[in-house]
Design a protein around this motif. Structure first.
Motif, PDB file in Angstrom:
ATOM      1  N   ALA A 144       0.827  -1.209   0.000  1.00  0.00           N
ATOM      2  CA  ALA A 144       0.000   0.000   0.000  1.00  0.00           C
ATOM      3  C   ALA A 144       0.854   1.248   0.000  1.00  0.00           C
ATOM      4  O   ALA A 144       1.519   1.539   0.997  1.00  0.00           O
ATOM      5  N   PRO A 145       0.863   2.025  -1.080  1.00  0.00           N
ATOM      6  CA  PRO A 145       1.510   3.333  -1.047  1.00  0.00           C
ATOM      7  C   PRO A 145       0.839   4.229  -0.001  1.00  0.00           C
ATOM      8  O   PRO A 145      -0.370   4.137   0.226  1.00  0.00           O
ATOM      9  N   ILE A 146       1.627   5.087   0.613  1.00  0.00           N
ATOM     10  CA  ILE A 146       1.113   5.998   1.634  1.00  0.00           C
ATOM     11  C   ILE A 146       0.828   7.347   0.999  1.00  0.00           C
ATOM     12  O   ILE A 146       1.727   7.985   0.440  1.00  0.00           O
ATOM     13  N   ILE A 147      -0.421   7.763   1.072  1.00  0.00           N
ATOM     14  CA  ILE A 147      -0.818   9.039   0.489  1.00  0.00           C
ATOM     15  C   ILE A 147      -1.157  10.017   1.611  1.00  0.00           C
ATOM     16  O   ILE A 147      -1.687   9.641   2.649  1.00  0.00           O
ATOM     17  N   GLY A 148      -0.825  11.279   1.387  1.00  0.00           N
ATOM     18  CA  GLY A 148      -1.175  12.324   2.333  1.00  0.00           C
ATOM     19  C   GLY A 148      -2.097  13.326   1.680  1.00  0.00           C
ATOM     20  O   GLY A 148      -2.138  13.446   0.451  1.00  0.00           O
ATOM     21  N   ALA A 149      -2.844  14.048   2.507  1.00  0.00           N
ATOM     22  CA  ALA A 149      -3.771  15.043   1.962  1.00  0.00           C
ATOM     23  C   ALA A 149      -3.986  16.153   2.974  1.00  0.00           C
ATOM     24  O   ALA A 149      -4.141  15.894   4.171  1.00  0.00           O
ATOM     25  N   ASN A 150      -3.987  17.376   2.475  1.00  0.00           N
ATOM     26  CA  ASN A 150      -4.289  18.531   3.317  1.00  0.00           C
ATOM     27  C   ASN A 150      -5.753  18.919   3.245  1.00  0.00           C
ATOM     28  O   ASN A 150      -6.165  19.888   3.898  1.00  0.00           O
ATOM     29  N   SER A 151      -6.527  18.184   2.470  1.00  0.00           N
ATOM     30  CA  SER A 151      -7.957  18.465   2.357  1.00  0.00           C
ATOM     31  C   SER A 151      -8.669  17.204   1.898  1.00  0.00           C
ATOM     32  O   SER A 151      -8.056  16.275   1.350  1.00  0.00           O
TER      33      SER A 151
END
Length: 331
Positions: free
Chosen positions: A288-295
């Protein structure tokens, strides 16, 4: 929880099932305040996401942030949820205030785990990872401490992050020799961009595949370079990260990679970032790639990658444009 739209995958050789995209939380309490962070967590959970990744030091580089803030934000969110629905991963190694509050000694690992559990407001950590190597501490001491945590029930699985192949190999050997718990995951920097693709694939990829180590890479979009907003000959976007991305990723090959991502995305009615993630998910060793999000909007733009199926021709074209020079001994 709602019906899952994010498929589940095994973490390496284990029986643990995690979402095909992990939610990274480095930005919580830094570029995303608590309300925004909780909204992102809500959206991830509503999409069927169960795999939340954090670290004790997140984000102690931000002004006024002593570390542990991301864990605390997640902990308050989990209070309103069924904890058993989520796989919570955190890390130990980085500086948490003073020379005795960092590293991978047995003393600090046992203390740091208790502190993370308190901040997260949970009784056990699903995946406890060492954030990067500590060459001043014997790997046996580190593995012994992690094994104690597993046997005590405070930790379910252990993983490594930012380990070179030689150190990961040594850890597997010592775990087998001394009957310690072994690393079941690796969190490396990995994407289709140069030079990080070669850095992982040269030795670590075959090592993980051979030994059943789940790969959960961070920065799978190379800081946003692979989203398509950086194009050759065009002005830099208005971003605090643009200068660093320019220094690290601007090259003729990487711009060609972006153009190919755009072409494949257009053919699928998708976005370049989704294609970059789908390319990773097609790898046999990938968990699983790790994704980040500010919204919430940023998160929802990425989630379709988990179900995007690239054709063999797509994958071949992307492999070719991003290929790296191999030695005769490379496999």
């Amino acid at each position: 929880m709602t019906n899952s739209t994010l498929p589940l995958r095994r973490l390496g050789r284990t029986g643990l099932k995690v979402s095909a995209l992990s939610l990274g939380t480095m930005q919580f309490g830094w570029t995303a305040d608590e309300a925004t962070s909780h909204a992102v967590l809500d959206a991830y959970a509503e999409a069927g996401g169960n795999f939340i990744d954090t670290a004790d030091i997140y984000s102690n580089w931000a002004p006024g942030n002593p570390g542990g803030v991301s864990e605390e934000i997640i902990g308050r969110w989990l209070q309103e949820r069924d904890r058993s629905d989520f796989v919570v991963a955190t890390k130990v190694r980085g500086p948490m205030g003073g020379p005795l509050r960092e590293g991978l000694s047995k003393r600090w690992i046992l203390q740091a785990a208790e502190e993370s559990l308190s901040r997260l407001n949970i009784d056990y950590i699903d995946l406890y990872q060492v954030h990067w190597p500590d060459l001043e501490t014997p790997i046996e001491e580190t593995l012994e401490a992690l094994t104690d945590l597993v046997r005590s029930g405070l930790v379910r699985y252990i993983g490594a992050s930012n380990f070179p192949a030689w150190r990961l190999t040594e850890s597997l050997w010592k775990a087998d020799k001394h009957s310690f718990a072994r690393f079941d995951s690796l969190q490396p920097e990995y994407s289709i961009a140069a030079p990080v693709r070669a850095s992982f694939e040269r030795e670590l990829a075959i090592l993980c595949q051979t030994h059943g180590i789940g790969v959960i890479p961070y920065s799978p979009l190379s800081g946003g370079f692979l989203t398509g907003k950086y194009r050759k000959g065009q002005p830099l976007p208005d971003s605090e990260r643009a200068g660093g991305i320019q220094r690290r990723f601007f090259s003729d090959q990487n711009f060609a990679v972006v153009e190919e991502l755009v072409r494949v995305a257009d053919a699928h009615g998708a976005k370049p970032a989704q294609v970059a993630l789908a390319w990773l998910l097609a790898k046999p060793y990938m968990t699983a790639p790790i994704i980040g999000a500010n919204s919430v909007e940023q998160l929802r733009d990425l989630l379709p990658a988990a179900t995007l199926r690239l054709t063999p021709e797509d994958i071949t074209a992307l492999d070719e444009v991003s290929k790296w020079e191999r030695a005769r001994t490379d496999v």
